[in-house]
Design a protein around this motif. Structure first.
Motif, PDB file in Angstrom:
ATOM      1  N   VAL A  28       0.851  -1.192   0.000  1.00 24.45           N
ATOM      2  CA  VAL A  28       0.000   0.000   0.000  1.00 24.45           C
ATOM      3  C   VAL A  28       0.883   1.237   0.000  1.00 24.45           C
ATOM      4  O   VAL A  28       1.796   1.376   0.814  1.00 24.45           O
ATOM      5  CB  VAL A  28      -0.925  -0.002   1.236  1.00 24.45           C
ATOM      6  CG1 VAL A  28      -1.579   1.353   1.431  1.00 24.45           C
ATOM      7  CG2 VAL A  28      -1.984  -1.081   1.076  1.00 24.45           C
ATOM      8  N   LYS A  29       0.586   2.134  -0.948  1.00 22.06           N
ATOM      9  CA  LYS A  29       1.395   3.354  -1.042  1.00 22.06           C
ATOM     10  C   LYS A  29       0.676   4.496  -0.360  1.00 22.06           C
ATOM     11  O   LYS A  29      -0.506   4.743  -0.621  1.00 22.06           O
ATOM     12  CB  LYS A  29       1.608   3.698  -2.509  1.00 22.06           C
ATOM     13  CG  LYS A  29       2.464   4.933  -2.704  1.00 22.06           C
ATOM     14  CD  LYS A  29       3.581   4.627  -3.649  1.00 22.06           C
ATOM     15  CE  LYS A  29       4.505   5.784  -3.863  1.00 22.06           C
ATOM     16  NZ  LYS A  29       5.348   5.578  -5.013  1.00 22.06           N
ATOM     17  N   ILE A  30       1.389   5.199   0.505  1.00 20.22           N
ATOM     18  CA  ILE A  30       0.795   6.416   1.066  1.00 20.22           C
ATOM     19  C   ILE A  30       1.649   7.607   0.656  1.00 20.22           C
ATOM     20  O   ILE A  30       2.855   7.495   0.437  1.00 20.22           O
ATOM     21  CB  ILE A  30       0.605   6.351   2.608  1.00 20.22           C
ATOM     22  CG1 ILE A  30       1.917   6.141   3.339  1.00 20.22           C
ATOM     23  CG2 ILE A  30      -0.382   5.254   2.982  1.00 20.22           C
ATOM     24  CD1 ILE A  30       1.749   6.257   4.865  1.00 20.22           C
ATOM     25  N   ASP A  31       0.976   8.727   0.495  1.00 20.79           N
ATOM     26  CA  ASP A  31       1.671   9.946   0.075  1.00 20.79           C
ATOM     27  C   ASP A  31       2.064  10.729   1.315  1.00 20.79           C
ATOM     28  O   ASP A  31       1.226  11.374   1.945  1.00 20.79           O
ATOM     29  CB  ASP A  31       0.757  10.776  -0.831  1.00 20.79           C
ATOM     30  CG  ASP A  31       1.475  12.012  -1.367  1.00 20.79           C
ATOM     31  OD1 ASP A  31       2.672  12.181  -1.037  1.00 20.79           O
ATOM     32  OD2 ASP A  31       0.850  12.796  -2.087  1.00 20.79           O
ATOM     33  N   THR A  32       3.359  10.667   1.653  1.00 18.27           N
ATOM     34  CA  THR A  32       3.822  11.380   2.859  1.00 18.27           C
ATOM     35  C   THR A  32       4.408  12.740   2.500  1.00 18.27           C
ATOM     36  O   THR A  32       4.968  13.410   3.358  1.00 18.27           O
ATOM     37  CB  THR A  32       4.890  10.552   3.597  1.00 18.27           C
ATOM     38  OG1 THR A  32       5.941  10.251   2.657  1.00 18.27           O
ATOM     39  CG2 THR A  32       4.311   9.270   4.160  1.00 18.27           C
ATOM     40  N   GLY A  33       4.315  13.108   1.212  1.00 22.76           N
ATOM     41  CA  GLY A  33       4.861  14.424   0.859  1.00 22.76           C
ATOM     42  C   GLY A  33       5.421  14.520  -0.546  1.00 22.76           C
ATOM     43  O   GLY A  33       5.862  15.589  -0.958  1.00 22.76           O
ATOM     44  N   MET A  34       5.390  13.444  -1.312  1.00 18.63           N
ATOM     45  CA  MET A  34       5.855  13.523  -2.695  1.00 18.63           C
ATOM     46  C   MET A  34       4.815  14.237  -3.555  1.00 18.63           C
ATOM     47  O   MET A  34       5.148  14.881  -4.544  1.00 18.63           O
ATOM     48  CB  MET A  34       6.120  12.108  -3.228  1.00 18.63           C
ATOM     49  CG  MET A  34       6.509  12.052  -4.686  1.00 18.63           C
ATOM     50  SD  MET A  34       8.073  12.886  -4.976  1.00 18.63           S
ATOM     51  CE  MET A  34       8.901  11.696  -5.993  1.00 18.63           C
ATOM     52  N   GLY A  35       3.538  14.106  -3.171  1.00 20.29           N
ATOM     53  CA  GLY A  35       2.501  14.799  -3.934  1.00 20.29           C
ATOM     54  C   GLY A  35       2.270  14.189  -5.300  1.00 20.29           C
ATOM     55  O   GLY A  35       1.985  14.892  -6.273  1.00 20.29           O
ATOM     56  N   ARG A  36       2.393  12.875  -5.416  1.00 24.70           N
ATOM     57  CA  ARG A  36       2.242  12.238  -6.722  1.00 24.70           C
ATOM     58  C   ARG A  36       1.184  11.152  -6.640  1.00 24.70           C
ATOM     59  O   ARG A  36       0.092  11.327  -7.147  1.00 24.70           O
ATOM     60  CB  ARG A  36       3.610  11.682  -7.141  1.00 24.70           C
ATOM     61  CG  ARG A  36       3.850  11.653  -8.606  1.00 24.70           C
ATOM     62  CD  ARG A  36       5.275  11.330  -8.960  1.00 24.70           C
ATOM     63  NE  ARG A  36       5.796  10.101  -8.331  1.00 24.70           N
ATOM     64  CZ  ARG A  36       6.962   9.560  -8.646  1.00 24.70           C
ATOM     65  NH1 ARG A  36       7.731  10.105  -9.564  1.00 24.70           N
ATOM     66  NH2 ARG A  36       7.377   8.465  -8.052  1.00 24.70           N
ATOM     67  N   VAL A  37       1.481  10.054  -5.995  1.00 26.93           N
ATOM     68  CA  VAL A  37       0.486   8.989  -5.819  1.00 26.93           C
ATOM     69  C   VAL A  37       0.471   8.504  -4.384  1.00 26.93           C
ATOM     70  O   VAL A  37       1.457   8.645  -3.663  1.00 26.93           O
ATOM     71  CB  VAL A  37       0.747   7.742  -6.712  1.00 26.93           C
ATOM     72  CG1 VAL A  37       0.320   7.961  -8.131  1.00 26.93           C
ATOM     73  CG2 VAL A  37       2.206   7.310  -6.634  1.00 26.93           C
ATOM     74  N   GLY A  38      -0.643   7.905  -3.987  1.00 26.23           N
ATOM     75  CA  GLY A  38      -0.716   7.298  -2.663  1.00 26.23           C
ATOM     76  C   GLY A  38      -1.918   7.782  -1.886  1.00 26.23           C
ATOM     77  O   GLY A  38      -2.435   8.871  -2.118  1.00 26.23           O
ATOM     78  N   PHE A  39      -2.350   6.939  -0.949  1.00 21.74           N
ATOM     79  CA  PHE A  39      -3.445   7.317  -0.051  1.00 21.74           C
ATOM     80  C   PHE A  39      -2.962   8.402   0.908  1.00 21.74           C
ATOM     81  O   PHE A  39      -1.762   8.446   1.265  1.00 21.74           O
ATOM     82  CB  PHE A  39      -3.882   6.105   0.791  1.00 21.74           C
ATOM     83  CG  PHE A  39      -4.500   4.988   0.006  1.00 21.74           C
ATOM     84  CD1 PHE A  39      -5.823   5.070  -0.419  1.00 21.74           C
ATOM     85  CD2 PHE A  39      -3.768   3.844  -0.304  1.00 21.74           C
ATOM     86  CE1 PHE A  39      -6.403   4.018  -1.131  1.00 21.74           C
ATOM     87  CE2 PHE A  39      -4.340   2.797  -1.024  1.00 21.74           C
ATOM     88  CZ  PHE A  39      -5.660   2.893  -1.434  1.00 21.74           C
ATOM     89  N   ASP A  40      -3.905   9.195   1.362  1.00 17.85           N
ATOM     90  CA  ASP A  40      -3.618  10.127   2.450  1.00 17.85           C
ATOM     91  C   ASP A  40      -3.285   9.277   3.687  1.00 17.85           C
ATOM     92  O   ASP A  40      -4.013   8.316   3.984  1.00 17.85           O
ATOM     93  CB  ASP A  40      -4.887  10.956   2.695  1.00 17.85           C
ATOM     94  CG  ASP A  40      -4.652  12.044   3.721  1.00 17.85           C
ATOM     95  OD1 ASP A  40      -4.086  11.725   4.782  1.00 17.85           O
ATOM     96  OD2 ASP A  40      -5.042  13.189   3.457  1.00 17.85           O
TER      97      ASP A  40
END
Ligand SMILES: Cc1ncc(COP(=O)(O)O)c(C=O)c1O
Length: 381
Positions: free
Chosen positions: A134-146
């Motif tokens: 599971v990918k989360i978006d921690t700050g890249m601002g590209r893909v991933g769940f909040d």
């Protein structure tokens, strides 16, 4: 072991890829992360243009735990070529590709629940569950769940038969920059906070090459190095491959096709942009922008031959490039030319070429054209 350099019949321009150097760079990664951290080399985009299958075989022998590719089709030659380690699918898959994901035994990264539902729907109840990341978006601002959505996402995934949550991952946006320290710290904090309730159940991955080498706290359970394996420092221009103890991997070689002696005042090539200022010896090289020797190299690039350096002159065309070898009288048709790599004491690195192209070393590698033969110098463990 080095085998003699040669070129393939019909194409006098080729890439030489040193698999022992790749194995060396992998060992640098291994020594940096220690024995327990999982190492999953990133071999997407045909291993950054250098040939995914031979590189995957080398890295398997060197001790990789798995691989990362971007797209489903990149896994096909790997599986067909006998790679049976886990393959993580970094960029997910579009609707319709579920059967291929299953048939190729891939471990997809999921950033929307529908993708997981589609897989679950097709997975036979008798088969082992598909590991998903599971990918989360921690700050890249590209893909991933909040990161705040993680509890619901995990709860949903746990309801789906045929799917098993393997790890949670995120991607670093600024780990290669001096000013990026704070962002990296924030990304790591967001990841750790979001996963805290599930920490016993999942593995975590955050680091690319820059995180692995420069931000020890981001190494976590498994890492995804790419560029460092191919011999470039992720920190360039702040740091070079020498400072990161890496070895250059690729040489780009060709042979002089023919030589012409031309008087002063001769315009050369498309647009007549370059006019000789003196009587000159011009060597014609069978390489051009169709091979990734881009037009932006005009007026900037140099080549090496007979251990000396000579400037590229005039516009680069699709298949041909001109170089002024007036100062190197030994050059003749058939002389070997180095576009990238070492010739005697001289060296042109992918970093220097990236500067000429106003880009980063990653793009120099990814621009190598498909018609360039890739010769792999063997790795003997
Ligand atoms: C998700 C992800 N992880 C890891 C990498 C490897 O990055 P690097 O080549 O900088 O090590 C990439 C490459 O862009 C990536 O997209």
């Amino acid at each position: 072991m080095r085998i003699p350099t040669h070129h393939s019949p019909g194409r006098p321009t080729w890439l030489e890829i040193d698999l022992s150097a790749i194995a060396h760079n992998f060992h640098v990664a291994r020594q940096t992360v220690g024995p327990t951290c999982g190492l999953y080399p990133v071999i997407k985009a045909n291993a950054y243009g250098l040939g995914a299958l031979p590189i995957a075989k080398t890295l398997t022998a060197a001790g990789a735990q798995g691989f990362c590719v971007a797209m489903v089709e990149e896994a096909i030659p790997l599986r067909a070529g006998g790679i049976d380690l886990p393959i993580v699918l970094l960029s997910g898959f579009i609707p319709g590709l579920e059967r291929q994901v299953i048939a190729l035994d891939l471990e997809p990264v999921v950033f929307d629940l529908d993708a997981a539902r589609r897989l679950s729907h097709l997975r036979a109840s008798t088969a082992p569950p598909i590991p998903v990341h599971v990918k989360i978006d921690t700050g890249m601002g590209r893909v991933g769940f909040d990161p705040n959505q993680l509890p619901e996402v995990i709860a949903e995934l746990q309801k789906l038969p045929g799917i098993r949550l393997h790890s949670i991952l995120s991607h670093l946006a600024r780990a290669d920059e001096t000013e990026g320290v704070q962002t990296t710290r924030e990304q790591l904090n967001r990841l750790e906070q979001a996963v805290a309730p599930f920490r016993q159940e999942v593995r975590l991955s955050l680091a690319n090459s820059a995180g692995l080498l420069g931000s020890p706290a981001t190494r976590l359970d498994w890492v995804r190095p790419g560029i460092m394996l191919y011999g470039a420092s992720p920190f360039y221009p702040l740091r070079t491959w020498q400072e990161d103890h890496l070895r250059p991997v690729v040489r780009w070689l060709t042979h002089v096709l023919s030589i012409r002696q031309v008087p002063a005042g001769t315009p050369l090539g498309y647009g007549h942009e370059f006019v000789t200022r003196r009587e000159s010896r011009i060597a014609l090289l069978p390489v051009g922008y169709a091979d990734g020797y881009g037009r932006m190299l005009k007026g900037r690039a140099r080549i090496l031959t007979h251990g000396r350096s000579a400037p590229v002159v005039g516009r680069i065309s699709m298949d041909l490039t001109l170089t002024d070898v007036t100062g190197i009288p030994e050059v003749k048709a058939g002389s070997r030319v180095t576009l990238l790599g070492a010739d005697g004491e001289e060296f042109i690195g992918i970093e220097e070429m990236a500067d000429w192209m106003d880009t980063i070393p990653y793009e120099v590698l990814c621009r190598f054209g498909p018609r360039l033969p890739r010769h792999h110098l063997p790795y003997i463990p």
